[in-house]
Design an enzyme around this catalytic site. Structure first.
Site, short mmCIF file in Angstrom:
data_model
loop_
_atom_site.label_atom_id
_atom_site.label_comp_id
_atom_site.label_asym_id
_atom_site.label_seq_id
_atom_site.Cartn_x
_atom_site.Cartn_y
_atom_site.Cartn_z
N LYS A 83 0.81 -1.22 0.00
CA LYS A 83 0.00 0.00 0.00
C LYS A 83 0.84 1.28 0.00
CE LYS A 83 -3.99 -2.03 -0.07
NZ LYS A 83 -4.88 -1.96 -1.23
N GLU A 105 -9.86 5.68 2.73
CA GLU A 105 -10.67 4.57 3.25
C GLU A 105 -9.67 3.50 3.66
OE1 GLU A 105 -9.87 4.96 0.15
OE2 GLU A 105 -9.22 2.96 -0.40
N SER A 371 1.80 -9.67 -0.49
CA SER A 371 1.39 -8.25 -0.46
C SER A 371 1.54 -7.61 0.91
CB SER A 371 -0.04 -8.12 -0.94
OG SER A 371 -0.89 -9.03 -0.25
C1 LIG Z 1 -7.82 0.07 0.41
C2 LIG Z 1 -8.50 -0.95 1.23
C3 LIG Z 1 -7.74 -2.23 1.28
C4 LIG Z 1 -6.78 -2.55 2.21
N1 LIG Z 1 -5.95 -3.63 2.09
C5 LIG Z 1 -6.01 -4.50 1.13
C6 LIG Z 1 -4.96 -5.52 0.98
C7 LIG Z 1 -4.94 -6.34 -0.14
C8 LIG Z 1 -6.02 -6.28 -1.19
O1 LIG Z 1 -5.99 -5.02 -1.85
P1 LIG Z 1 -5.58 -4.95 -3.41
O2 LIG Z 1 -4.13 -5.30 -3.50
O3 LIG Z 1 -5.85 -3.54 -3.81
O4 LIG Z 1 -6.46 -5.96 -4.10
C9 LIG Z 1 -3.93 -7.25 -0.31
N2 LIG Z 1 -2.94 -7.38 0.62
C10 LIG Z 1 -2.93 -6.62 1.73
C11 LIG Z 1 -1.82 -6.80 2.71
C12 LIG Z 1 -3.95 -5.66 1.95
O5 LIG Z 1 -3.94 -4.92 3.08
C13 LIG Z 1 -6.50 -1.76 3.42
O6 LIG Z 1 -7.36 -1.02 3.86
O7 LIG Z 1 -5.37 -1.90 3.96
#
Ligand SMILES: CC/C=C(/N=C/c1c(COP(=O)(O)O)cnc(C)c1O)C(=O)O
Length: 387
Positions: A83, A105, A371
């Site tokens: 992120k 968000e 991720s």
């Molecule tokens: C933007 C809302 C999604 C969030 N996280 C999604 C997330 C995801 C899924 O989000 P995407 O990669 O955007 O599909 C995958 N791996 C981790 C470690 C995540 O935290 C958040 O709020 O942190």
């Protein structure tokens, strides 16, 4: 702002005005070498990129025919997930546009933490909207956001998960014209899916080069979990030009695709508009977004990125899914076999990879996007697995 029939910007004229200003600023920044230089320098010296490409030596030995498995270590980035790549890029853009406050968000709290981190770094004010269910489930990240100086607003509407957090953030965006909405995935009205994919493409750019360096060939499969789709698009973007690489999007099957307790938008959704863009949406009988479920907060979303929707229709990506139970088991397997604790979101990609690996032979090697890290999920896992 379309990917085939998907994407667009279904917003009122006031919002459309601000989105076209945003797109202009983004395109201008893309043309400015100084913007790119500062972004890349912070990725290196603040985020700690390039993130490692780790071979799973013990798991690889489990595959009878010697296929190998590699993890792209987005969990090792500063703040513990992919992120930060996007939050940093959009944060620099917000400052370039003269904004002094960002809104966001969050579901898992990783995007919220990334925004709070970037706001602290760049001297911006930060307000994060988070469903009240997720405030409870991802409490360590709520504390992190507050420690970093962000205001966390708990959203009690509906299921109190990611969809409602996006609803609340969009409402604040409309009511506060001076706010910069730092959207956390490849969703939302144009230009967000394009912008977020750009800022996540560093993942695939690095992974392709690292994989060729260590294996001397491309991966047979590139595998990523899908919530909104940003870590998947980031990884896949590095391989779209390599037809030999099978791109696998792994969705949350929750309690099973045959139940309504899942969030597999690509596999079970239908074409509809959500949060200002057209895509595959899990809808209830009256066509509005359905309540969805996943053990992982970050995948618990009824929509999906328009580019992934298009790539699915083109047959360029394979859509798979794993259940809550399989993700929880993969969480433990990776932790106890390789000493790496994955986020429950990432555990969905790992679970699929563990099913795939034994079917491959010694001249194949697979790439899994790790991720994020799983500290935030320890309570959930201990409870769900009665450990
Ligand atoms: C933007 C809302 C999604 C969030 N996280 C999604 C997330 C995801 C899924 O989000 P995407 O990669 O955007 O599909 C995958 N791996 C981790 C470690 C995540 O935290 C958040 O709020 O942190």
């Amino acid at each position: 702002g379309y990917f085939g029939r998907y994407g667009g910007a279904f917003v009122d004229s006031a919002v459309a005005e601000r989105l076209s200003e945003l797109e202009g600023a983004f395109q201008e920044a893309l043309g400015d070498p100084e913007f790119e230089r500062e972004y890349r320098e912070l990725l290196r010296h603040y985020v700690g990129r390039p993130s490692a490409l780790t071979r799973c030596l013990n798991l690889s030995s489990l595959s009878p025919k010697g296929a190998r498995m590699y993890l792209k270590r987005e969990d090792l980035n500063h703040t513990g997930a992919h992120k930060i790549n996007n939050a940093l890029g959009q944060g620099l853009l917000a400052r370039r546009m003269g904004k002094d406050r960002i809104i966001a968000e969050t579901g898992a709290g990783m995007h919220g933490t990334a925004c709070a981190t970037v706001a602290a770094l760049l001297g911006l004010q930060c307000t994060v909207f988070m469903g009240e269910q997720d405030v409870k489930k991802q409490a360590p990240n709520v504390a992190r956001m507050r420690a970093l100086g962000a205001q966390v607003v708990s959203v009690s509407q509906g299921a109190g998960t990611l969809k409602e957090a996006v609803d609340a953030a969009l409402d604040r965006y409309v009511s506060d014209p001076g706010a910069f909405y730092l959207l956390g995935s490849v969703v939302g009205p144009h230009p967000y899916p394009t912008m977020v994919r750009h800022f996540q493409s560093i993942i695939g750019e690095e992974a392709r080069e690292q994989f060729l360096q260590v294996e001397g060939c491309l991966p047979s499969h590139a595998i990523a979990c899908v919530g909104g789709g940003s870590n998947a698009m980031g990884l896949f973007s590095g391989f779209l030009g390599d037809p030999s690489v099978q791109l696998v999007a792994v969705e949350p099957a929750g309690l099973g695709l045959h139940t309504d307790k899942h969030a597999a938008s690509l596999l079970k959704g239908r074409e509809a508009v959500i949060h200002g863009f057209r895509t595959y949406v899990l809808t209830d009988h009256d066509g509005s977004p359905a309540e969805v479920h996943s053990v992982s907060s970050g995948l618990d979303y009824p929509g999906v990125g328009p580019e992934l929707a298009h790539l699915k229709d083109l047959g360029r990506i394979r859509c798979e899914s794993v259940t809550d139970r399989e993700a929880l088991e993969a969480f433990l397997t990776l932790s106890r076999t390789e000493g790496i604790i994955p986020a429950l979101e990432s555990s969905h990609a790992v679970a699929y990879a563990l099913k795939l690996l034994p079917t491959l032979n010694e001249d194949q090697a697979i790439l899994v996007n790790l991720s994020g890290r799983g500290d935030k999920d320890l309570d959930t896992v201990m409870r769900e697995l009665r450990l």
